[in-house]
Motif scaffolding. Sequence first.
Motif, PDB file in Angstrom:
ATOM      1  N   VAL A  36       0.837  -1.203   0.000  1.00  0.00           N
ATOM      2  CA  VAL A  36       0.000   0.000   0.000  1.00  0.00           C
ATOM      3  C   VAL A  36       0.871   1.251   0.000  1.00  0.00           C
ATOM      4  O   VAL A  36       0.623   2.190  -0.759  1.00  0.00           O
ATOM      5  N   TYR A  37       1.906   1.257   0.825  1.00  0.00           N
ATOM      6  CA  TYR A  37       2.741   2.449   0.886  1.00  0.00           C
ATOM      7  C   TYR A  37       3.544   2.645  -0.396  1.00  0.00           C
ATOM      8  O   TYR A  37       3.677   3.763  -0.890  1.00  0.00           O
ATOM      9  N   ALA A  38       4.043   1.564  -0.951  1.00  0.00           N
ATOM     10  CA  ALA A  38       4.807   1.678  -2.202  1.00  0.00           C
ATOM     11  C   ALA A  38       3.936   2.251  -3.318  1.00  0.00           C
ATOM     12  O   ALA A  38       4.348   3.158  -4.051  1.00  0.00           O
ATOM     13  N   GLU A  39       2.722   1.759  -3.464  1.00  0.00           N
ATOM     14  CA  GLU A  39       1.824   2.263  -4.508  1.00  0.00           C
ATOM     15  C   GLU A  39       1.266   3.634  -4.143  1.00  0.00           C
ATOM     16  O   GLU A  39       1.183   4.536  -4.973  1.00  0.00           O
ATOM     17  N   GLY A  40       0.869   3.790  -2.881  1.00  0.00           N
ATOM     18  CA  GLY A  40       0.271   5.050  -2.439  1.00  0.00           C
ATOM     19  C   GLY A  40       1.248   6.211  -2.430  1.00  0.00           C
ATOM     20  O   GLY A  40       0.857   7.363  -2.634  1.00  0.00           O
ATOM     21  N   TYR A  41       2.527   5.932  -2.221  1.00  0.00           N
ATOM     22  CA  TYR A  41       3.540   6.991  -2.182  1.00  0.00           C
ATOM     23  C   TYR A  41       3.560   7.759  -3.499  1.00  0.00           C
ATOM     24  O   TYR A  41       3.648   8.992  -3.498  1.00  0.00           O
ATOM     25  N   ALA A  42       3.430   7.041  -4.597  1.00  0.00           N
ATOM     26  CA  ALA A  42       3.396   7.684  -5.914  1.00  0.00           C
ATOM     27  C   ALA A  42       2.164   8.580  -6.069  1.00  0.00           C
ATOM     28  O   ALA A  42       2.157   9.497  -6.884  1.00  0.00           O
TER      29      ALA A  42
END
Length: 146
Positions: A36-42
């Motif tokens: 979630v953080y990897a995708e959401g960071y973008a």
Amino acid sequence: MKIIDLEPGDPRLAVEILPVLRELRPHLTEELFAEVYAEGYAQGLRFTAAYGDDGTTCVGVAGWRVIVNTSSLRKLYVDDLVTAETARSGGVGRALLGYLEDRARALGCHVLNLDSGTRRTDAHRFYLRERMDITGFHFVKRLGRP
């Protein structure tokens, strides 16, 4: 109290932040949180952590992002705001909210807002004490997990 922002991949996310975040989001596993953080960071997702006086114990977590839209123009939206159960009523939530408000102003936001589940009455009392207003309803149509 020390408040810091954490980037994806920071080892403190799984070890220190996730246990506190799971008090609000129990469905999160270490793997799912990392995804979630990897995708959401973008998409602008950020996580901020509050550490107690010892500097090593995470006592609060905020997940947030800046959103530009037609209703608020530019706002800081708080996805998650949780204080560790052992640190509640100690000013952690107020400190995190104050930090986010300062960030919102620095980022040119006109509004700071969040949604809160209807059963979270203790949280609602806190938000009202912090001079937040209830301005609408949040509607949901479930399409899949979680």
